[in-house]
Design a protein around this motif. Structure first.
Motif, PDB file in Angstrom:
ATOM      1  N   ARG A 192       2.498  -8.794   2.300  1.00 20.05           N
ATOM      2  CA  ARG A 192       1.643  -9.911   1.635  1.00 20.05           C
ATOM      3  C   ARG A 192       0.575  -9.422   0.310  1.00 20.05           C
ATOM      4  O   ARG A 192       0.433  -9.862  -0.480  1.00 20.05           O
ATOM      5  CB  ARG A 192       0.745 -10.635   2.627  1.00 20.05           C
ATOM      6  N   HIS A 193       0.360  -7.960   0.707  1.00 16.46           N
ATOM      7  CA  HIS A 193      -0.278  -7.490  -0.328  1.00 16.46           C
ATOM      8  C   HIS A 193       0.290  -6.452  -1.312  1.00 16.46           C
ATOM      9  O   HIS A 193       0.836  -5.353  -0.771  1.00 16.46           O
ATOM     10  CB  HIS A 193      -1.718  -7.022   0.485  1.00 16.46           C
ATOM     11  N   LEU A 194       0.245  -6.401  -2.523  1.00 18.05           N
ATOM     12  CA  LEU A 194       0.816  -5.736  -3.357  1.00 18.05           C
ATOM     13  C   LEU A 194      -0.126  -4.809  -4.231  1.00 18.05           C
ATOM     14  O   LEU A 194      -1.315  -5.200  -4.836  1.00 18.05           O
ATOM     15  CB  LEU A 194       1.606  -6.416  -4.321  1.00 18.05           C
ATOM     16  N   ILE A 195       0.199  -3.193  -4.043  1.00 17.52           N
ATOM     17  CA  ILE A 195      -0.884  -2.400  -4.753  1.00 17.52           C
ATOM     18  C   ILE A 195       0.450  -1.770  -5.769  1.00 17.52           C
ATOM     19  O   ILE A 195       1.336  -1.182  -5.446  1.00 17.52           O
ATOM     20  CB  ILE A 195      -1.380  -1.258  -3.917  1.00 17.52           C
ATOM     21  N   SER A 196      -0.193  -1.759  -7.166  1.00 14.18           N
ATOM     22  CA  SER A 196       0.938  -1.302  -8.188  1.00 14.18           C
ATOM     23  C   SER A 196       0.615  -0.061  -8.718  1.00 14.18           C
ATOM     24  O   SER A 196      -0.755   0.177  -8.648  1.00 14.18           O
ATOM     25  CB  SER A 196       1.190  -2.294  -9.141  1.00 14.18           C
ATOM     26  N   GLY A 197       1.359   0.953  -8.931  1.00 17.57           N
ATOM     27  CA  GLY A 197       1.319   2.166  -9.603  1.00 17.57           C
ATOM     28  C   GLY A 197       0.711   3.242  -8.517  1.00 17.57           C
ATOM     29  O   GLY A 197       0.443   3.034  -7.454  1.00 17.57           O
ATOM     30  N   GLY A 198       0.720   4.470  -9.388  1.00 21.74           N
ATOM     31  CA  GLY A 198       0.219   5.564  -8.439  1.00 21.74           C
ATOM     32  C   GLY A 198      -1.183   5.854  -8.473  1.00 21.74           C
ATOM     33  O   GLY A 198      -1.954   6.497  -9.241  1.00 21.74           O
ATOM     34  N   GLN A 199      -1.780   4.964  -7.742  1.00 20.39           N
ATOM     35  CA  GLN A 199      -3.287   4.817  -7.502  1.00 20.39           C
ATOM     36  C   GLN A 199      -4.125   6.048  -6.922  1.00 20.39           C
ATOM     37  O   GLN A 199      -3.379   6.655  -6.127  1.00 20.39           O
ATOM     38  CB  GLN A 199      -3.573   3.604  -6.749  1.00 20.39           C
ATOM     39  N   PRO A 200      -5.275   6.190  -7.079  1.00 24.95           N
ATOM     40  CA  PRO A 200      -5.903   7.274  -6.367  1.00 24.95           C
ATOM     41  C   PRO A 200      -6.145   7.147  -4.721  1.00 24.95           C
ATOM     42  O   PRO A 200      -5.853   5.821  -4.349  1.00 24.95           O
ATOM     43  CB  PRO A 200      -7.367   7.292  -7.121  1.00 24.95           C
ATOM     44  N   VAL A 201      -6.391   8.124  -4.324  1.00 19.40           N
ATOM     45  CA  VAL A 201      -6.487   7.983  -2.721  1.00 19.40           C
ATOM     46  C   VAL A 201      -7.590   6.941  -2.256  1.00 19.40           C
ATOM     47  O   VAL A 201      -7.242   6.184  -1.445  1.00 19.40           O
ATOM     48  CB  VAL A 201      -6.721   9.559  -2.114  1.00 19.40           C
ATOM     49  N   GLU A 202      -8.439   7.225  -2.864  1.00 19.60           N
ATOM     50  CA  GLU A 202      -9.818   6.141  -2.524  1.00 19.60           C
ATOM     51  C   GLU A 202      -9.305   4.438  -2.788  1.00 19.60           C
ATOM     52  O   GLU A 202      -9.749   3.736  -1.937  1.00 19.60           O
ATOM     53  CB  GLU A 202     -10.953   6.211  -3.471  1.00 19.60           C
ATOM     54  N   VAL A 203      -8.345   4.188  -3.699  1.00 15.38           N
ATOM     55  CA  VAL A 203      -7.950   2.814  -3.879  1.00 15.38           C
ATOM     56  C   VAL A 203      -6.944   2.551  -2.610  1.00 15.38           C
ATOM     57  O   VAL A 203      -7.172   1.311  -2.114  1.00 15.38           O
ATOM     58  CB  VAL A 203      -7.325   2.646  -5.222  1.00 15.38           C
ATOM     59  N   PHE A 204      -6.053   3.375  -2.386  1.00 13.28           N
ATOM     60  CA  PHE A 204      -5.363   2.908  -1.086  1.00 13.28           C
ATOM     61  C   PHE A 204      -6.220   3.116   0.158  1.00 13.28           C
ATOM     62  O   PHE A 204      -5.809   1.914   0.990  1.00 13.28           O
ATOM     63  CB  PHE A 204      -4.257   4.108  -1.107  1.00 13.28           C
ATOM     64  N   GLU A 205      -7.024   3.881   0.434  1.00 13.71           N
ATOM     65  CA  GLU A 205      -7.836   3.918   1.446  1.00 13.71           C
ATOM     66  C   GLU A 205      -8.684   2.367   1.594  1.00 13.71           C
ATOM     67  O   GLU A 205      -8.842   1.911   2.813  1.00 13.71           O
ATOM     68  CB  GLU A 205      -8.606   4.839   1.675  1.00 13.71           C
ATOM     69  N   ARG A 206      -9.241   2.160   0.417  1.00 17.05           N
ATOM     70  CA  ARG A 206     -10.069   0.803   0.528  1.00 17.05           C
ATOM     71  C   ARG A 206      -9.492  -0.385   0.567  1.00 17.05           C
ATOM     72  O   ARG A 206      -9.594  -1.274   1.490  1.00 17.05           O
ATOM     73  CB  ARG A 206     -10.832   0.770  -0.868  1.00 17.05           C
ATOM     74  N   ALA A 207      -7.814  -0.366   0.168  1.00 21.21           N
ATOM     75  CA  ALA A 207      -7.064  -1.404   0.287  1.00 21.21           C
ATOM     76  C   ALA A 207      -6.881  -1.626   1.892  1.00 21.21           C
ATOM     77  O   ALA A 207      -6.619  -2.691   2.430  1.00 21.21           O
ATOM     78  CB  ALA A 207      -6.069  -1.434  -0.518  1.00 21.21           C
ATOM     79  N   LEU A 208      -6.312  -0.463   2.334  1.00 20.00           N
ATOM     80  CA  LEU A 208      -5.949  -0.612   4.036  1.00 20.00           C
ATOM     81  C   LEU A 208      -7.084  -0.953   4.615  1.00 20.00           C
ATOM     82  O   LEU A 208      -6.802  -1.847   5.699  1.00 20.00           O
ATOM     83  CB  LEU A 208      -5.567   1.077   4.106  1.00 20.00           C
ATOM     84  N   ARG A 209      -8.287  -0.470   4.439  1.00 18.25           N
ATOM     85  CA  ARG A 209      -9.340  -0.765   5.419  1.00 18.25           C
ATOM     86  C   ARG A 209      -9.712  -2.341   5.090  1.00 18.25           C
ATOM     87  O   ARG A 209     -10.009  -2.900   6.299  1.00 18.25           O
ATOM     88  CB  ARG A 209     -10.619   0.244   5.110  1.00 18.25           C
ATOM     89  N   GLN A 210      -9.738  -2.713   3.814  1.00 20.55           N
ATOM     90  CA  GLN A 210     -10.004  -4.291   3.845  1.00 20.55           C
ATOM     91  C   GLN A 210      -8.735  -5.215   4.533  1.00 20.55           C
ATOM     92  O   GLN A 210      -8.865  -6.137   5.279  1.00 20.55           O
ATOM     93  CB  GLN A 210     -10.034  -4.354   2.216  1.00 20.55           C
ATOM     94  N   ILE A 211      -7.550  -4.782   4.423  1.00 21.99           N
ATOM     95  CA  ILE A 211      -6.357  -5.459   5.253  1.00 21.99           C
ATOM     96  C   ILE A 211      -6.682  -5.472   6.588  1.00 21.99           C
ATOM     97  O   ILE A 211      -6.402  -6.350   7.322  1.00 21.99           O
ATOM     98  CB  ILE A 211      -5.094  -4.856   4.550  1.00 21.99           C
ATOM     99  N   MET A 212      -7.000  -4.247   7.024  1.00 21.90           N
ATOM    100  CA  MET A 212      -7.419  -4.047   8.546  1.00 21.90           C
ATOM    101  C   MET A 212      -8.440  -4.929   9.155  1.00 21.90           C
ATOM    102  O   MET A 212      -8.328  -5.410  10.229  1.00 21.90           O
ATOM    103  CB  MET A 212      -7.626  -2.636   8.956  1.00 21.90           C
ATOM    104  N   THR A 213      -9.352  -5.418   8.241  1.00 21.01           N
ATOM    105  CA  THR A 213     -10.558  -6.116   8.805  1.00 21.01           C
ATOM    106  C   THR A 213     -10.004  -7.575   8.976  1.00 21.01           C
ATOM    107  O   THR A 213     -10.524  -8.497   9.782  1.00 21.01           O
ATOM    108  CB  THR A 213     -11.690  -6.077   7.815  1.00 21.01           C
ATOM    109  N   GLU A 214      -9.002  -7.739   8.025  1.00 24.62           N
ATOM    110  CA  GLU A 214      -8.395  -9.200   8.067  1.00 24.62           C
ATOM    111  C   GLU A 214      -6.985  -9.477   8.921  1.00 24.62           C
ATOM    112  O   GLU A 214      -6.700 -10.697   9.092  1.00 24.62           O
ATOM    113  CB  GLU A 214      -7.622  -9.765   6.528  1.00 24.62           C
ATOM    114  N   ALA A 215      -6.741  -8.423   9.720  1.00 21.92           N
ATOM    115  CA  ALA A 215      -5.655  -8.574  10.428  1.00 21.92           C
ATOM    116  C   ALA A 215      -6.047  -9.136  11.798  1.00 21.92           C
ATOM    117  O   ALA A 215      -7.060  -9.064  12.262  1.00 21.92           O
ATOM    118  CB  ALA A 215      -5.072  -7.086  10.852  1.00 21.92           C
TER     119      ALA A 215
END
Length: 215
Positions: A192-215
């Motif tokens: 469902r959620h798309l992250i594009s590009g070689g993002q910094p670690v913090e961007v991936f971590e923030r996105a994952l944590r946000q998605i975890m709260t919605e699960a």
């Protein structure tokens, strides 16, 4: 409570930003630790599906494909090396003089997934190309790298010499193309959620944590 997360990492083994994105995503997953149970699948994408077996000089290729001047390419290489250092990936870009077709590498990755060692092979292929300048379309390279990744080299050779998994790879490529994936890396979380590009670690971590709260 541990949250299950499925990630489809759409990428090519000749894409430097895919190597950066994978290392950054790995670091983000490590930061989250036991809070999530992450299942990672590598999905095929070919940056140059029509590339011939001999490959092409990379400076010439980038100039033709993107209109990038020699100076622009040098700046991009410097940025890639710097980002690689940040995430612990060694780019020896002076070792990489040509760009190649990667379809057989994707066939081998499909097989490696069935053996439970897809991530190991993916990392080994990225290192072979970007850190050692080896040809990811050459069967002898692919077989050797498969062995380094803990796979059976003889079986890897059999896969490559046959047409095994060609249809499956093309089907996956077409599936993601139909769903709008036209550049990589494309990191799709829980379908469902798309992250594009070689993002910094913090961007991936923030996105994952946000998605975890919605699960």
């Amino acid at each position: 409570m541990t949250t299950p997360i499925t990630i489809d990492f759409v990428s090519d083994v000749s894409c430097p930003w895919c190597a950066i994105g994978l290392k950054a995503l790995d670091a983000a997953i490590a930061r989250i630790g036991d809070e999530a149970d992450v299942t990672l699948h590598f999905q095929p994408f070919e940056l140059n599906p029509n590339m011939g077996p001999e490959g092409q000089d990379i400076t010439e290729h980038l100039m033709e494909k993107y209109g990038a001047s020699a100076e622009q390419q040098a700046q991009t290489r410097a940025a890639i090396r710097a980002r690689g250092t940040e995430v612990g990936f060694d780019f020896a870009l002076d070792q990489r003089s040509r760009i190649y077709n990667t379809f057989d590498a994707h066939r081998l990755l499909h097989w490696a997934e069935l053996q439970g060692r897809q991530k190991e092979l993916k990392l080994a292929l990225l290192e072979a190309y970007f850190s050692r300048g080896q040809n990811p379309s050459a069967h002898d390279v692919l077989v050797r790298v498969a062995g380094e990744a803990g796979l059976d080299a003889a079986t890897a050779s059999e896969v490559l010499e046959s047409n095994q998994y060609a249809d499956e790879v093309r089907e996956r490529e077409q599936f993601f193309a139909r769903h709008g994936i036209n550049s990589v890396p494309a990191i799709i979380i829980n379908q469902r959620h798309l992250i594009s590009g070689g993002q910094p670690v913090e961007v991936f971590e923030r996105a994952l944590r946000q998605i975890m709260t919605e699960a």
